[in-house]
Design a protein around this motif. Sequence first.
Motif, mmCIF file in Angstrom:
data_model
loop_
_atom_site.group_PDB
_atom_site.id
_atom_site.type_symbol
_atom_site.label_atom_id
_atom_site.label_comp_id
_atom_site.label_asym_id
_atom_site.label_seq_id
_atom_site.Cartn_x
_atom_site.Cartn_y
_atom_site.Cartn_z
ATOM 1 N N PHE A 1 -5.288 10.778 5.803
ATOM 2 C CA PHE A 1 -6.659 11.285 5.849
ATOM 3 C C PHE A 1 -7.421 10.670 7.025
ATOM 4 O O PHE A 1 -8.169 11.356 7.727
ATOM 5 C CB PHE A 1 -7.375 10.965 4.533
ATOM 6 N N ILE A 2 -7.213 9.379 7.238
ATOM 7 C CA ILE A 2 -7.859 8.699 8.364
ATOM 8 C C ILE A 2 -7.409 9.312 9.685
ATOM 9 O O ILE A 2 -8.210 9.591 10.579
ATOM 10 C CB ILE A 2 -7.536 7.187 8.313
ATOM 11 N N LYS A 3 -6.088 9.534 9.799
ATOM 12 C CA LYS A 3 -5.527 10.107 11.022
ATOM 13 C C LYS A 3 -6.051 11.520 11.253
ATOM 14 O O LYS A 3 -6.389 11.905 12.378
ATOM 15 C CB LYS A 3 -3.997 10.115 10.924
ATOM 16 N N GLU A 4 -6.121 12.298 10.189
ATOM 17 C CA GLU A 4 -6.607 13.674 10.301
ATOM 18 C C GLU A 4 -8.061 13.736 10.774
ATOM 19 O O GLU A 4 -8.509 14.742 11.317
ATOM 20 C CB GLU A 4 -6.470 14.380 8.946
ATOM 21 N N ASN A 5 -8.792 12.636 10.543
ATOM 22 C CA ASN A 5 -10.191 12.578 10.953
ATOM 23 C C ASN A 5 -10.374 11.895 12.306
ATOM 24 O O ASN A 5 -11.486 11.466 12.653
ATOM 25 C CB ASN A 5 -11.025 11.877 9.885
ATOM 26 N N GLY A 6 -9.273 11.788 13.067
ATOM 27 C CA GLY A 6 -9.351 11.310 14.437
ATOM 28 C C GLY A 6 -9.536 9.819 14.595
ATOM 29 O O GLY A 6 -9.979 9.350 15.651
ATOM 30 N N PRO B 1 0.795 -1.234 0.000
ATOM 31 C CA PRO B 1 0.000 0.000 0.000
ATOM 32 C C PRO B 1 0.825 1.281 0.000
ATOM 33 O O PRO B 1 0.323 2.337 -0.394
ATOM 34 C CB PRO B 1 -0.837 -0.116 1.282
ATOM 35 N N TYR B 2 2.090 1.204 0.439
ATOM 36 C CA TYR B 2 2.922 2.405 0.490
ATOM 37 C C TYR B 2 3.873 2.518 -0.702
ATOM 38 O O TYR B 2 4.684 3.436 -0.754
ATOM 39 C CB TYR B 2 3.733 2.427 1.788
ATOM 40 N N VAL B 3 3.790 1.602 -1.649
ATOM 41 C CA VAL B 3 4.619 1.694 -2.854
ATOM 42 C C VAL B 3 3.705 2.025 -4.030
ATOM 43 O O VAL B 3 3.084 1.154 -4.628
ATOM 44 C CB VAL B 3 5.392 0.382 -3.131
ATOM 45 N N PHE B 4 3.578 3.324 -4.319
ATOM 46 C CA PHE B 4 2.747 3.833 -5.402
ATOM 47 C C PHE B 4 1.305 3.359 -5.297
ATOM 48 O O PHE B 4 0.621 3.196 -6.312
ATOM 49 C CB PHE B 4 3.340 3.457 -6.774
ATOM 50 N N GLY B 5 0.848 3.095 -4.089
ATOM 51 C CA GLY B 5 -0.518 2.632 -3.892
ATOM 52 C C GLY B 5 -1.412 3.652 -3.211
ATOM 53 O O GLY B 5 -2.552 3.352 -2.894
ATOM 54 N N ARG B 6 -0.900 4.851 -2.977
ATOM 55 C CA ARG B 6 -1.646 5.929 -2.312
ATOM 56 C C ARG B 6 -2.068 5.551 -0.891
ATOM 57 O O ARG B 6 -2.947 6.180 -0.316
ATOM 58 C CB ARG B 6 -2.885 6.323 -3.130
ATOM 59 N N GLY B 7 -1.440 4.517 -0.363
ATOM 60 C CA GLY B 7 -1.773 4.095 0.988
ATOM 61 C C GLY B 7 -1.457 5.150 2.026
ATOM 62 O O GLY B 7 -2.215 5.339 2.987
ATOM 63 N N SER B 8 -0.367 5.856 1.839
ATOM 64 C CA SER B 8 0.008 6.889 2.811
ATOM 65 C C SER B 8 -0.978 8.054 2.787
ATOM 66 O O SER B 8 -1.305 8.625 3.830
ATOM 67 C CB SER B 8 1.422 7.393 2.534
ATOM 68 N N GLU B 9 -1.487 8.405 1.601
ATOM 69 C CA GLU B 9 -2.484 9.467 1.504
ATOM 70 C C GLU B 9 -3.746 9.086 2.277
ATOM 71 O O GLU B 9 -4.335 9.909 2.990
ATOM 72 C CB GLU B 9 -2.841 9.724 0.037
#
Length: 287
Positions: A45-50, A33-41
Amino acid sequence: MGDHVLSQDDINKLMVDKAKTGKKVVRLKGGDPYVFGRGSEEALFIKENGLEFETLPGLTSGIVCLNTAGIPASHRNMATSISFITGHRSENQNEDFKKYAKLPGTLVFYMGLKNLPNIIKDLIAGGIKKDKKIAIISNGSSPKQKVYTSTVEKVLEEIDLEKIKRPAIIVVSDTVGLREYLNYFENKNFGKKIALTRDYESTIKDKEKLEDLGFDVKIVPTIKILEKNTDLLEEKFKDFSYDYLVFTSKNAVKIFFDKLIENHDIRDIGKVKIAAIGEKPKRNRKI
């Protein structure tokens, strides 16, 4: 590419909305998910939403597909570094690939097939050796895998990019030459098709085993298992005075015991001796 059910923003919102209703949400991706899979994005977003999350690493195509193509990602005498590079950029974002020409090891380009002419042009302009080996791996690690090989200088002449099926990954490395010796994967039974004609449930495990061997397997049921005379079976359960119970198929075992347990105590047939003809009926209920 360009064939998405939801936009990235909609995916992010969907995960958060479902999680906030109290559900456990799984976002399943191919590769890592973190290799060109937009997993970090998505995780940000999940973290920013608490909300909390956990990310499980996967096997990225830049490792798996090279392996099944017989191309080592690294080799101490040929390639002592590996670079994963996205060949596809966001809209209106151009990339200069010249800088990668100076890297000494293996270059692996993801999602770069459409942009390959620009990649090749930049690599040559950046000073890469024109006789450097290149491979394009289509449908890597699947029975439909196809590998096209050439050199940086001649790849656009020798390979018709329009005929290559996506997804595809591009490898620029001296280790491409080892494919001649290390290509174990394509020596399996790929291209051979098998049709399994029994009922669907009976063929699931056989399908998995045959696919592991490389066959292209289709389930084409020509029969269907149906219960019969269950009213008569129910009458027999009420006064089960038999000495022997003999099963001739695993389907009979399943139907018999499912019906018995449905309305009766299994101890009602406790005195009967049970026999099975064949291994499958025996294994089905450990007779």
